[in-house]
Design a protein around this motif. Structure first.
Motif, short mmCIF file in Angstrom:
data_model
loop_
_atom_site.label_atom_id
_atom_site.label_comp_id
_atom_site.label_asym_id
_atom_site.label_seq_id
_atom_site.Cartn_x
_atom_site.Cartn_y
_atom_site.Cartn_z
N GLY A 1 1.46 6.04 0.85
CA GLY A 1 2.54 6.70 1.57
C GLY A 1 2.92 5.97 2.85
N ALA A 2 4.19 6.03 3.20
CA ALA A 2 4.66 5.38 4.42
C ALA A 2 4.01 6.01 5.63
CB ALA A 2 6.18 5.47 4.50
N LYS A 3 3.62 7.29 5.52
CA LYS A 3 2.97 7.96 6.64
C LYS A 3 1.46 7.86 6.55
CE LYS A 3 6.41 11.55 6.83
NZ LYS A 3 6.21 12.51 5.75
N LEU A 4 0.94 7.11 5.61
CA LEU A 4 -0.49 6.91 5.39
C LEU A 4 -1.21 8.19 5.02
CD1 LEU A 4 0.49 4.70 7.65
CD2 LEU A 4 -1.92 4.24 7.86
N ASP A 5 -0.48 9.19 4.51
CA ASP A 5 -1.10 10.47 4.22
C ASP A 5 -1.60 10.58 2.78
OD1 ASP A 5 1.34 10.36 3.06
OD2 ASP A 5 2.14 12.20 3.93
N GLY A 6 -1.65 9.46 2.07
CA GLY A 6 -2.15 9.51 0.70
C GLY A 6 -1.17 10.14 -0.26
N ASN A 7 0.09 10.19 0.11
CA ASN A 7 1.06 10.88 -0.74
C ASN A 7 2.31 10.02 -0.92
OD1 ASN A 7 2.02 12.89 -2.29
ND2 ASN A 7 2.36 14.35 -0.63
N CYS B 1 0.82 -1.22 0.00
CA CYS B 1 0.00 0.00 0.00
C CYS B 1 0.85 1.26 0.00
CB CYS B 1 -0.91 0.04 1.21
SG CYS B 1 -1.57 -1.55 1.71
N GLY B 2 2.02 1.21 0.66
CA GLY B 2 2.82 2.41 0.87
C GLY B 2 3.18 3.12 -0.42
N ALA C 1 -4.30 9.55 -9.99
CA ALA C 1 -5.41 9.64 -9.03
C ALA C 1 -4.87 9.76 -7.61
CB ALA C 1 -6.28 8.40 -9.14
N LYS C 2 -5.46 10.65 -6.83
CA LYS C 2 -4.96 10.81 -5.45
C LYS C 2 -5.43 9.65 -4.58
CE LYS C 2 -4.72 14.15 -1.67
NZ LYS C 2 -4.32 13.18 -0.70
N PRO C 3 -4.50 8.90 -4.00
CA PRO C 3 -4.91 7.83 -3.09
C PRO C 3 -5.50 8.41 -1.82
CG PRO C 3 -2.64 7.56 -3.82
CD PRO C 3 -3.06 8.95 -4.17
N ALA C 4 -6.39 7.66 -1.18
CA ALA C 4 -7.04 8.15 0.03
C ALA C 4 -6.01 8.49 1.09
CB ALA C 4 -8.00 7.08 0.56
N ALA C 5 -6.22 9.63 1.78
CA ALA C 5 -5.35 9.99 2.90
C ALA C 5 -5.88 9.25 4.13
CB ALA C 5 -5.37 11.50 3.12
N LEU C 6 -5.33 8.06 4.37
CA LEU C 6 -5.89 7.20 5.41
C LEU C 6 -5.72 7.84 6.79
CD1 LEU C 6 -4.61 3.85 3.93
CD2 LEU C 6 -6.95 4.68 3.91
N VAL C 7 -4.65 8.62 6.97
CA VAL C 7 -4.50 9.38 8.20
C VAL C 7 -4.64 10.84 7.84
CG1 VAL C 7 -2.82 10.19 9.88
CG2 VAL C 7 -3.09 7.75 9.49
N GLY C 8 -5.50 11.56 8.54
CA GLY C 8 -5.65 12.99 8.30
C GLY C 8 -6.92 13.36 7.57
N ASP C 9 -7.69 12.39 7.10
CA ASP C 9 -8.96 12.69 6.46
C ASP C 9 -10.05 12.02 7.29
OD1 ASP C 9 -11.21 12.91 4.92
OD2 ASP C 9 -10.14 12.68 3.02
#
Lengths: 419, 199
Positions: free
Chosen positions: B120-126, B115-116, B139-147
């Protein structure tokens, strides 16, 4: 004077107004970018069709601003009004529901639309200087050719010198009155014949042995694959982990090649190649975008349509590394328990355009590594059953700096590798 | 003499130039029955086994579950344009209550591999493929942390998206076993809880 002063006043006010409005616009667009990225970017890009349409020029498609606000705030509700354009669009996108955004105000939406207008069309942006950046490195095949030609010239020169030497000798012999012996042609000269025979014997013997040893081995094998799939692009430049695709390495004997659906995880969104130019081993330039289209053909995927995975055909990759049936090799044993990196056996795969077999996969290669490599004994549950070794390391009987090699735990016994 | 020289020169040139250093053919083999197995190997064509009289099916018998494995997910994939099962999946609880230290490490490894690269390694969708929209993945992946949307998303609905895919995100059912999928989701939930607590 007064006229001038009032003129400057008017001018400065005018300047101030234009400046502030343009700054205001910019702030607006910047807010819009953040809002767009947060709410819309997972489905929309400005110039590219993703889950939803490309949004460039959307305001021209929606003459009524009011409707556009209504659509973005709650598309499902707007569809119920029976608007023909919206319903057609909805059907065109296979009834994919757009999220509703009740929290967005009209001003927010204006900001998003303003941002969309600031994004330049794809062709307009100057292309990065990718071209010419990667001049192919000096080919070493060229240098072998040069060396070969040099040796050849040297050989010819020495032959000529020999000939000149014997002619001179003949001349001087003639002068000093020694009767000239009928010269023996070189192909009947015994010394020459013996010399050539020995050379032939050594070279022939060497080549036969090497050839025999290489029977059944395929070092440097680098077949052409049905799709030019580059590990350099995927595992190198884009840092995709090997195990994203080669799932089996951690759990099983086989590394496994990815099936088409794994490729499509990314390639539903990545439909063109924009990276560094790709070059085959023989110098041909590869069109990355065309290769991705080949992938779509195998996948049975038409761009813009949702993908039906049941239509996919397997890609018949050409197998490269292949041990004979009488050898048992297990990836999990090495990658998971042994913690050996892929690159130790397969070479720098992440730098290869086309995969090439780095090692000969001979028995000597396996056994040498087993003799030299230490097993990761520490904190590795896999080896907890080797109680005696652990005790010996503790009591100092086994030098802990030297550790336990694979050979010590039986890695060179025939039946470990041969069924 | 001249003839001899000419011949050696010609053969040398032919030999040298015909040796391309790209090896497109495998080495030759003297025992092909062992190298190219007659038994079915992993990359053989398995599509016509029935016609050849080989009755083998790697799938489990319908309606059975292997010992010690998770129950199957109760909802099938929605048809296009339908979201009934996607909504219903909210009610499915995560069978894993908490991750042991070893499992947490394993879940992190699985997340970083699978998934990273997008989320993103920080789960921020980036992740490295998106890079604020500058990467190759558009496509922007979901920001699993912060949204808040994903922080409030129940485990079961996440499982639905990971198992069947959601819009441009594909299915991970072929790469992660059911248990591994639940582990990764637990890992995401744990990270979300940590992020919330530090806010």
């Amino acid at each position: 004077m007064t006229i001038l002063r009032s003129l400057t006043k008017i001018l400065s006010i005018f300047l101030f107004i234009t400046l502030s409005t343009s700054i205001g616009n910019q702030v607006n667009a910047q807010d819009g970018k953040a809002l767009f990225s947060q709410n819309c970017a997972s489905c929309h890009a400005v110039n590219k069709k993703l889950t939803g349409p490309a949004l460039a020029g959307v305001e021209d498609r929606w003459p009524e601003k009011k409707n556009l606000y209504a659509w973005i705030k709650n598309s499902a509700a707007f569809l119920k009004t029976g608007d023909a354009y919206a319903n057609n669009l909805y059907n065109e996108y296979n009834k994919t529901a757009m999220n509703s955004f009740p929290s967005l105000s009209d001003a927010d939406i204006d900001a998003i639309l303003a941002y969309i207008k600031t994004v330049p069309a794809p062709g307009a942006a100057p292309a990065g200087g990718a071209a010419g950046a990667a001049a192919p490195a000096e080919d070493d095949s060229d240098s072998t050719l040069v060396f070969g030609i040099l040796t050849l010239i040297l050989a010819v020169v020495s032959l000529i010198l020999l000939q000149v030497n014997s002619n001179l000798k003949k001349l001087s012999d003639d002068k000093s009155g020694i009767p000239a012996v009928e010269p023996v042609p070189f192909y009947r000269n015994k010394a020459y014949i013996a010399f050539i025979a020995i050379i032939l014997f050594i070279a022939g013997g060497y080549m036969t042995t090497v050839g025999a040893m290489n029977l059944g081995r395929s070092k440097d094998y680098q077949p052409e694959q049905p799709i030019y799939y580059s590990h350099k692009v995927h595992a190198g430049v884009n840092q995709i982990n090997c195990q994203y695709c080669h799932i089996g390495t951690y759990q099983g004997k086989q590394a496994t090649l990815p099936s088409v659906n794994v490729c499509m995880n990314c390639h539903m969104a990545i439909n063109e190649y924009k990276g560094e130019p790709l070059v085959r081993e023989n110098g041909d330039v590869v069109d990355g975008t065309a290769e991705i289209k080949k992938l779509y053909k195998y996948a049975g995927y038409t761009e813009g349509q949702p993908w039906d995975a049941s239509k996919a055909q397997p890609i018949e990759w050409v197998r490269i590394h292949n041990l004979p049936d009488h050898v048992y090799f297990n990836h999990a044993q090495h990658v998971n328990a042994g913690q050996v990196a892929c690159q130790e056996c397969h070479g720098e795969i992440q730098k290869m355009g086309e995969v090439k077999q780095q090692n000969d996969l001979s028995m000597g290669w396996c056994v040498n590594c087993h003799r030299q490599t230490k097993v990761q004994f520490k904190d590795n549950g896999f080896y907890s059953i080797y109680e005696k070794f652990h005790a010996d390391i503790k009591s100092g009987k086994i030098d802990s700096t030297k550790g336990i090699t694979v050979e010590k735990i039986g890695g060179t016994e025939c039946q470990k590798c041969h069924y | 003499m001249n003839k001899f020289l000419a011949i050696t020169f010609l053969t040398a040139v032919v030999v040298l130039t015909s040796c391309s250093d790209v090896k497109r053919k495998p080495g030759s083999i003297y025992m092909p029955d062992m190298a190219y197995s007659r038994a079915y190997e992993s990359y053989d064509d398995h599509s016509k086994l029935k016609e050849k009289g080989i009755h083998y099916d790697a799938r489990p018998v319908a309606g059975t579950i292997a010992r010690g494995k998770e129950m199957p997910f109760p909802y099938a994939q929605d048809a296009a344009g339908d979201t009934t099962n996607y909504t219903l999946s909210k009610t499915v609880p995560n069978p894993i209550d908490s991750l042991s230290v070893v499992d947490a490490k394993e879940a992190e490894r699985l997340y970083l591999i699978n998934c990273g690269i997008c989320h993103g390694a920080k789960l921020d969708g980036n992740g490295p493929l998106y890079k604020d929209g500058n990467g190759p993945y558009a496509a922007k992946p979901a920001a699993l942390v912060g949204d808040a949307k994903y922080e409030n998303m129940p485990d079961g609905q996440m499982f639905y998206s990971v198992a069947y895919g959601k819009n441009l995100m594909g299915s991970y059912a072929s790469q992660l076993s059911k248990r591994q999928r639940w582990m990764v989701i637990k890992y995401i939930k744990n990270k979300q809880a940590v992020a919330k607590a530090s806010k």
